[in-house]
Design an enzyme around this catalytic site. Structure first.
Site, mmCIF file in Angstrom:
data_model
loop_
_atom_site.group_PDB
_atom_site.id
_atom_site.type_symbol
_atom_site.label_atom_id
_atom_site.label_comp_id
_atom_site.label_asym_id
_atom_site.label_seq_id
_atom_site.Cartn_x
_atom_site.Cartn_y
_atom_site.Cartn_z
ATOM 1 N N ASP A 36 -9.852 -38.188 24.969
ATOM 2 C CA ASP A 36 -10.817 -37.337 25.460
ATOM 3 C C ASP A 36 -11.103 -35.938 24.593
ATOM 4 O O ASP A 36 -10.201 -35.567 24.204
ATOM 5 C CB ASP A 36 -10.235 -36.976 26.797
ATOM 6 C CG ASP A 36 -9.822 -37.945 27.796
ATOM 7 O OD1 ASP A 36 -9.979 -39.036 27.556
ATOM 8 O OD2 ASP A 36 -9.512 -37.515 28.917
ATOM 9 N N TRP A 70 -1.085 -43.666 22.276
ATOM 10 C CA TRP A 70 -0.745 -42.638 23.315
ATOM 11 C C TRP A 70 0.613 -42.322 23.657
ATOM 12 O O TRP A 70 1.331 -42.863 23.687
ATOM 13 C CB TRP A 70 -1.556 -43.031 24.941
ATOM 14 C CG TRP A 70 -1.703 -41.779 25.818
ATOM 15 C CD1 TRP A 70 -2.843 -41.086 25.958
ATOM 16 C CD2 TRP A 70 -0.646 -41.605 26.905
ATOM 17 N NE1 TRP A 70 -2.749 -40.196 27.072
ATOM 18 C CE2 TRP A 70 -1.401 -40.297 27.487
ATOM 19 C CE3 TRP A 70 0.719 -41.859 27.021
ATOM 20 C CZ2 TRP A 70 -0.803 -39.703 28.541
ATOM 21 C CZ3 TRP A 70 1.146 -40.936 28.112
ATOM 22 C CH2 TRP A 70 0.521 -40.034 28.684
ATOM 23 N N ARG A 112 -6.725 -33.356 37.811
ATOM 24 C CA ARG A 112 -6.762 -32.824 36.380
ATOM 25 C C ARG A 112 -8.059 -32.583 35.735
ATOM 26 O O ARG A 112 -9.097 -33.003 36.382
ATOM 27 C CB ARG A 112 -5.844 -34.043 35.587
ATOM 28 C CG ARG A 112 -6.523 -35.390 35.862
ATOM 29 C CD ARG A 112 -5.560 -36.218 35.134
ATOM 30 N NE ARG A 112 -5.957 -37.893 35.161
ATOM 31 C CZ ARG A 112 -5.434 -38.721 36.071
ATOM 32 N NH1 ARG A 112 -4.729 -38.277 37.037
ATOM 33 N NH2 ARG A 112 -6.025 -39.621 36.365
ATOM 34 N N TRP A 151 -3.246 -40.469 17.291
ATOM 35 C CA TRP A 151 -4.070 -41.035 18.266
ATOM 36 C C TRP A 151 -4.950 -39.865 18.658
ATOM 37 O O TRP A 151 -4.582 -38.620 18.904
ATOM 38 C CB TRP A 151 -3.148 -41.293 19.294
ATOM 39 C CG TRP A 151 -3.768 -41.545 20.522
ATOM 40 C CD1 TRP A 151 -4.051 -40.381 21.644
ATOM 41 C CD2 TRP A 151 -4.226 -42.874 21.407
ATOM 42 N NE1 TRP A 151 -4.550 -40.940 22.875
ATOM 43 C CE2 TRP A 151 -4.905 -42.287 22.742
ATOM 44 C CE3 TRP A 151 -4.307 -44.116 20.789
ATOM 45 C CZ2 TRP A 151 -5.513 -43.363 23.639
ATOM 46 C CZ3 TRP A 151 -4.901 -45.053 21.607
ATOM 47 C CH2 TRP A 151 -5.230 -44.612 23.084
#
Length: 490
Positions: free
Chosen positions: A43, A67, A167, A40
């Site tokens: 970003d 994910w 984050r 996978w």
């Protein structure tokens, strides 16, 4: 790196090396887009130029096409076109980025060079810990092997203006100081939190540098704040509850003393379904270059059946055109992929016309239409068509509503849907479309990058025919240039 981090990174690399041969020739693999060797990808992280080479890190689960526990995958390139996969840079291994539940890992962040070392700043995430998200550092002397900082987490709590959603640090240097924005939220508003440091280890919180005006999402992910010619720009990917939406760019002025970004005009960066979490760098040529995740959360991903998912867009240079309008331009280096040029000039389309010279599944098409001297109000292209046209991706120009429409209703196995972007034909009534088509993607640049529409498409491999069409009259085509684009992976 610590013993545990070394073991976890090595474990991931062994797995990738064992599996990548099975994946590399599967049917949905792309020709010239960055994609994971296996597993996978989401970003882009740590997009940076270091020792003369471009480095791209990315959110990566090597063990599944979904994910999961987040690692940082890693690749490098001399030209942003031909990529070389490198060993996994970060693996979840410490109390601040690991856990027994799958929801943990080294979340998104950025990279910067300091004293000839490459620093990665990332969010350590573990749902079992309080606080759930903290900011951490790893560094490397060679740009390949990374050691996590002993003083991690370097920011161990969120400020009063933020929340547990804290984050995606983006760091840069300005006036001999380091600055960082971190995405967060509070009171229903997405926010970019602002930090300052002299050494990348000790950080002072300066306040909220920018926040939602009430219509820009209740959480900001992956903020990026940077100068762009005479002004500054802020990019972020907004969330509305649990729904991720299209990234926004806001133009304005940055006051470092007051730690405030004053918002001016804003726009969507991309009108397609598959564009998220873009990140920029400034390179040695002075270009501001952006790359984004060419996918979206909760999408259909037919490539999962082949044990991989996710890709990056082509790199785009952010600049202004001669009229002072913000544009995103495919980087010049992409022209090195071109082969088998075909050109057509000066013809009319009335109805649907099959153009076999434009066929292909990895091509660049550049078309200039003369709207001012045409009487068709809806015209465009049909791409990746099957012989019976039951499968096709349509790009329509609606001159009445001044919209470019990408219709994926019959595009294949991926997400269906219709995506629209506004356009203005230029002063002499011309319209330019530049299309980058790859095995499972379509990026449409309108009027030399004034708007962009990016989508993943999953047609059958044999669906590669192209039509031009015009409804209710004729459309004048001034020029068509078509190139096949070679693979960077074979």
């Amino acid at each position: 790196m610590t013993k545990n981090h070394r073991e976890q990174a090595m474990k991931a690399n062994v797995y990738i090396n064992q599996q990548q041969e099975k994946v590399k020739n599967t049917k949905y693999r792309l020709n010239y887009h960055m994609m994971p060797p296996v597993g996978w990808m989401n970003d882009p992280n740590g997009f940076v130029q270091y020792n003369g080479e471009y480095h791209l890190f990315y959110q990566h689960n090597p063990y599944a096409a979904q994910w999961g526990p987040m690692h940082w995958g890693h690749a490098k390139s001399r030209d942003l076109v031909n990529w070389e996969h490198l060993p996994v840079a970060l693996a979840p291994s410490e109390y601040y980025d690991n856990g027994t539940i799958d929801d943990h890992g080294c979340f998104s962040g950025s990279a910067i060079e300091k004293d000839s070392e490459l620093y990665l700043l990332y969010t350590g995430h573990s749902i079992e810990r309080n606080p759930m998200q903290v900011q951490c550092i790893a560094k490397s002397r060679d740009g390949i092997d990374f050691i996590k900082e002993n003083q991690n987490p370097v920011i161990d709590h969120f400020p009063k203006d933020g929340s547990k959603d804290f984050r995606d640090p983006k760091v840069w240097e300005y006036d001999n100081q380091y600055y960082m924005v971190v995405g967060s939220n509070k009171d229903g508003k997405g926010k970019a939190l602002f930090y300052q440091s002299s050494n990348l280890i000790e950080w002072e919180y300066r306040g909220v540098v920018a926040e939602s005006n009430g219509k820009q999402g209740d959480m900001w992910e992956c903020p990026d704040l940077f100068p762009l010619e005479e002004e500054h720009a802020l990019i972020f990917s907004p969330m509305y509850g649990e729904k991720n939406e299209k990234p926004i760019i806001i133009f304005g002025e940055m006051d470092y003393k007051k730690a405030k970004f004053s918002q001016g005009k804003s726009m969507l960066l991309d009108y397609g379904h598959d564009f998220y979490a873009p990140q920029t760098l400034i390179d040695e040529k002075g270009r501001r270059i952006m790359i984004g995740w060419m996918d979206m959360w909760f999408s259909k991903r037919p490539s999962e059946e082949d044990d991989w998912a996710g890709a990056m867009t082509i790199p785009r240079e952010l600049t202004y055109n001669q009229n002072g309008k913000f544009v995103q331009k495919p980087i010049e280096e992409l022209k090195t992929l071109r082969k088998n040029h075909h050109q057509m000039e000066g013809f009319d389309i009335d109805g649907v016309q099959r153009l076999p010279d434009l066929d292909g599944s990895a091509t660049e098409l550049c078309i200039d239409f003369d709207i001012a001297n045409s009487d068709s109000s809806v015209f465009g292209l049909q791409l990746r068509c099957s012989k019976d046209r039951s499968e096709k991706t349509m790009i329509k120009v609606d001159t009445i509503n001044e919209e470019i429409i990408v219709d994926l209703t019959s595009a294949g196995k991926g997400e269906s849907g219709i995506h629209k972007a506004p356009y203005r034909s230029n002063t002499n009534g011309k319209l330019n479309l530049r299309l980058f088509l790859d095995t499972t993607s379509l990026e449409v640049f309108v009027n030399h990058g004034e708007q962009v529409i990016t989508n993943r498409i999953y047609p059958h491999a044999s669906s590669n025919e192209v039509d031009l069409f015009a409804e209710g009259g004729k459309i004048k085509v001034l020029n068509v240039d078509k190139w096949s684009l070679r693979s960077v992976w074979k």
